[in-house]
Write a protein that holds these residues in place. Sequence first.
Motif, PDB file in Angstrom:
ATOM      1  N   PRO A   4      -3.725  12.004  14.336  1.00  0.00           N
ATOM      2  CA  PRO A   4      -3.322  11.559  13.008  1.00  0.00           C
ATOM      3  C   PRO A   4      -4.300  11.973  11.920  1.00  0.00           C
ATOM      4  O   PRO A   4      -5.464  12.270  12.183  1.00  0.00           O
ATOM      5  N   THR A   5      -3.807  11.984  10.682  1.00  0.00           N
ATOM      6  CA  THR A   5      -4.674  12.036   9.515  1.00  0.00           C
ATOM      7  C   THR A   5      -5.137  10.622   9.235  1.00  0.00           C
ATOM      8  O   THR A   5      -4.325   9.700   9.138  1.00  0.00           O
ATOM      9  N   ILE A   6      -6.439  10.418   9.128  1.00  0.00           N
ATOM     10  CA  ILE A   6      -6.999   9.083   8.983  1.00  0.00           C
ATOM     11  C   ILE A   6      -7.432   8.859   7.540  1.00  0.00           C
ATOM     12  O   ILE A   6      -8.200   9.647   6.975  1.00  0.00           O
ATOM     13  N   LEU A   7      -6.922   7.802   6.925  1.00  0.00           N
ATOM     14  CA  LEU A   7      -7.243   7.449   5.545  1.00  0.00           C
ATOM     15  C   LEU A   7      -8.134   6.215   5.550  1.00  0.00           C
ATOM     16  O   LEU A   7      -7.798   5.204   6.160  1.00  0.00           O
ATOM     17  N   THR A   8      -9.265   6.307   4.885  1.00  0.00           N
ATOM     18  CA  THR A   8     -10.198   5.186   4.835  1.00  0.00           C
ATOM     19  C   THR A   8     -10.379   4.717   3.399  1.00  0.00           C
ATOM     20  O   THR A   8     -10.314   5.514   2.464  1.00  0.00           O
ATOM     21  N   GLY A   9     -10.604   3.438   3.224  1.00  0.00           N
ATOM     22  CA  GLY A   9     -10.787   2.880   1.886  1.00  0.00           C
ATOM     23  C   GLY A   9     -10.849   1.363   1.895  1.00  0.00           C
ATOM     24  O   GLY A   9     -11.515   0.760   1.057  1.00  0.00           O
ATOM     25  N   HIS A  10     -10.140   0.750   2.835  1.00  0.00           N
ATOM     26  CA  HIS A  10     -10.183  -0.705   2.962  1.00  0.00           C
ATOM     27  C   HIS A  10     -11.458  -1.138   3.684  1.00  0.00           C
ATOM     28  O   HIS A  10     -11.918  -0.474   4.617  1.00  0.00           O
ATOM     29  N   LYS A  11     -12.013  -2.268   3.270  1.00  0.00           N
ATOM     30  CA  LYS A  11     -13.218  -2.794   3.902  1.00  0.00           C
ATOM     31  C   LYS A  11     -12.892  -3.588   5.161  1.00  0.00           C
ATOM     32  O   LYS A  11     -13.718  -3.684   6.073  1.00  0.00           O
ATOM     33  N   TYR A  12     -11.697  -4.196   5.170  1.00  0.00           N
ATOM     34  CA  TYR A  12     -11.302  -5.001   6.321  1.00  0.00           C
ATOM     35  C   TYR A  12      -9.953  -4.503   6.842  1.00  0.00           C
ATOM     36  O   TYR A  12      -9.516  -3.406   6.503  1.00  0.00           O
ATOM     37  N   GLU A  13      -9.278  -5.306   7.652  1.00  0.00           N
ATOM     38  CA  GLU A  13      -8.045  -4.874   8.304  1.00  0.00           C
ATOM     39  C   GLU A  13      -6.957  -4.513   7.295  1.00  0.00           C
ATOM     40  O   GLU A  13      -6.921  -5.040   6.186  1.00  0.00           O
ATOM     41  N   VAL A  14      -6.090  -3.590   7.706  1.00  0.00           N
ATOM     42  CA  VAL A  14      -4.911  -3.224   6.914  1.00  0.00           C
ATOM     43  C   VAL A  14      -3.740  -4.031   7.445  1.00  0.00           C
ATOM     44  O   VAL A  14      -3.343  -3.879   8.596  1.00  0.00           O
ATOM     45  N   ASN A  15      -3.181  -4.901   6.601  1.00  0.00           N
ATOM     46  CA  ASN A  15      -2.139  -5.813   7.054  1.00  0.00           C
ATOM     47  C   ASN A  15      -0.729  -5.261   6.903  1.00  0.00           C
ATOM     48  O   ASN A  15       0.186  -5.703   7.610  1.00  0.00           O
ATOM     49  N   SER A  16      -0.524  -4.301   5.989  1.00  0.00           N
ATOM     50  CA  SER A  16       0.830  -3.794   5.768  1.00  0.00           C
ATOM     51  C   SER A  16       0.775  -2.403   5.162  1.00  0.00           C
ATOM     52  O   SER A  16      -0.175  -2.052   4.458  1.00  0.00           O
ATOM     53  N   VAL A  17       1.802  -1.610   5.469  1.00  0.00           N
ATOM     54  CA  VAL A  17       1.963  -0.276   4.875  1.00  0.00           C
ATOM     55  C   VAL A  17       3.412  -0.103   4.465  1.00  0.00           C
ATOM     56  O   VAL A  17       4.319  -0.643   5.105  1.00  0.00           O
ATOM     57  N   ALA A  18       3.649   0.645   3.367  1.00  0.00           N
ATOM     58  CA  ALA A  18       5.014   0.862   2.886  1.00  0.00           C
ATOM     59  C   ALA A  18       5.081   2.161   2.102  1.00  0.00           C
ATOM     60  O   ALA A  18       4.192   2.451   1.292  1.00  0.00           O
ATOM     61  N   PHE A  19       6.133   2.960   2.356  1.00  0.00           N
ATOM     62  CA  PHE A  19       6.361   4.193   1.617  1.00  0.00           C
ATOM     63  C   PHE A  19       7.212   3.928   0.379  1.00  0.00           C
ATOM     64  O   PHE A  19       8.070   3.028   0.378  1.00  0.00           O
ATOM     65  N   SER A  20       6.991   4.714  -0.663  1.00  0.00           N
ATOM     66  CA  SER A  20       7.890   4.707  -1.806  1.00  0.00           C
ATOM     67  C   SER A  20       9.212   5.354  -1.394  1.00  0.00           C
ATOM     68  O   SER A  20       9.261   6.086  -0.400  1.00  0.00           O
ATOM     69  N   PRO A  21      10.305   5.107  -2.121  1.00  0.00           N
ATOM     70  CA  PRO A  21      11.613   5.661  -1.717  1.00  0.00           C
ATOM     71  C   PRO A  21      11.630   7.176  -1.565  1.00  0.00           C
ATOM     72  O   PRO A  21      12.385   7.707  -0.740  1.00  0.00           O
ATOM     73  N   ASP A  22      10.816   7.888  -2.366  1.00  0.00           N
ATOM     74  CA  ASP A  22      10.808   9.350  -2.247  1.00  0.00           C
ATOM     75  C   ASP A  22       9.800   9.845  -1.204  1.00  0.00           C
ATOM     76  O   ASP A  22       9.680  11.039  -0.967  1.00  0.00           O
ATOM     77  N   GLY A  23       9.053   8.932  -0.589  1.00  0.00           N
ATOM     78  CA  GLY A  23       8.116   9.300   0.458  1.00  0.00           C
ATOM     79  C   GLY A  23       6.843   9.950  -0.010  1.00  0.00           C
ATOM     80  O   GLY A  23       6.016  10.365   0.806  1.00  0.00           O
ATOM     81  N   ARG A  24       6.615  10.003  -1.322  1.00  0.00           N
ATOM     82  CA  ARG A  24       5.441  10.711  -1.839  1.00  0.00           C
ATOM     83  C   ARG A  24       4.220   9.805  -1.987  1.00  0.00           C
ATOM     84  O   ARG A  24       3.108  10.287  -2.143  1.00  0.00           O
ATOM     85  N   VAL A  25       4.451   8.507  -1.956  1.00  0.00           N
ATOM     86  CA  VAL A  25       3.346   7.558  -2.115  1.00  0.00           C
ATOM     87  C   VAL A  25       3.412   6.533  -0.989  1.00  0.00           C
ATOM     88  O   VAL A  25       4.482   6.023  -0.649  1.00  0.00           O
ATOM     89  N   LEU A  26       2.261   6.247  -0.408  1.00  0.00           N
ATOM     90  CA  LEU A  26       2.137   5.194   0.594  1.00  0.00           C
ATOM     91  C   LEU A  26       1.240   4.101   0.030  1.00  0.00           C
ATOM     92  O   LEU A  26       0.164   4.383  -0.501  1.00  0.00           O
ATOM     93  N   ALA A  27       1.693   2.848   0.131  1.00  0.00           N
ATOM     94  CA  ALA A  27       0.886   1.713  -0.293  1.00  0.00           C
ATOM     95  C   ALA A  27       0.395   0.972   0.944  1.00  0.00           C
ATOM     96  O   ALA A  27       1.111   0.843   1.935  1.00  0.00           O
TER      97      ALA A  27
END
Length: 261
Positions: free
Chosen positions: A158-181
């Motif tokens: 996988p491509t690994i994205l780092t930035g959170h200091k603690y656990e990641v509780n949720s992930v969601a894509f925008s409808p066009d798939g260009r942004v991940l929150a």
Amino acid sequence: MKKRTFFIFVLFLIPYFTTAETNENHTTLRGHLGSVEVVAFSPDGRTLASGSSPHIIQLWDMDTQRSHTTFEVDAFQVWGLTFSPDGQLLVSGSSEEVLIWNVHTQELNARYQRWYGAIAFSPDGVTSVMFSPNGSTLASGGNDGTVRLWDVGTDQGPTILTGHKYEVNSVAFSPDGRVLASGGGDGTILFWEILSEVSVARIPEDANGDGSVNIDDLTFVADYLGQVGGGNVADVNGDGVVNVLDLVAIAKAMERNPLPQ
């Protein structure tokens, strides 16, 4: 003695029988033995997946409001569930493994275990999973604070994205798939720009995917020493096993590109 054994056996099975109760403003589905941790609808809305402790995923037919399929998992709790956009696959994430099921054949397509899988997912467990709208990318959030993007249908790490200091509780894509929150235990929401249909180039020696080759990559690889199988991001030199040679490769890359003083 035989009658008593049979009686106890029947009592054990009773909780697995699923029922539906309809009240004035809601319907109650019963069938899980323990706490239900996560639910997800299929894209057509005809199937509901539910994950619970202990060790169970159930698929519910929303027309009959009955469970028709039960998947058993090794992990005690299931934390994440998501259907692929075409409804063919169901992915579950937990403390021990990521599982990919074929919904129609009810077969297990892939199992990525915490320590023995071919692909290294978050070592502290996967809390959430989500497909991109076109189904080509699977995003996972981990207890280690990383977001990982998987190229569905390949053995690539996988491509690994780092930035959170603690656990990641949720992930969601925008409808066009260009942004991940991603939402984290540190109280932040991070937005990530996703390159559509383009693989993110990554340096093999940058094992933890933070954008630079440093001592953190040595620590990351050390956590996976002894793992075998293709596609593991900790297998820096690609020889199929994580060993001291991968640590040497990182050390040489650090010598070639020293960090600025």
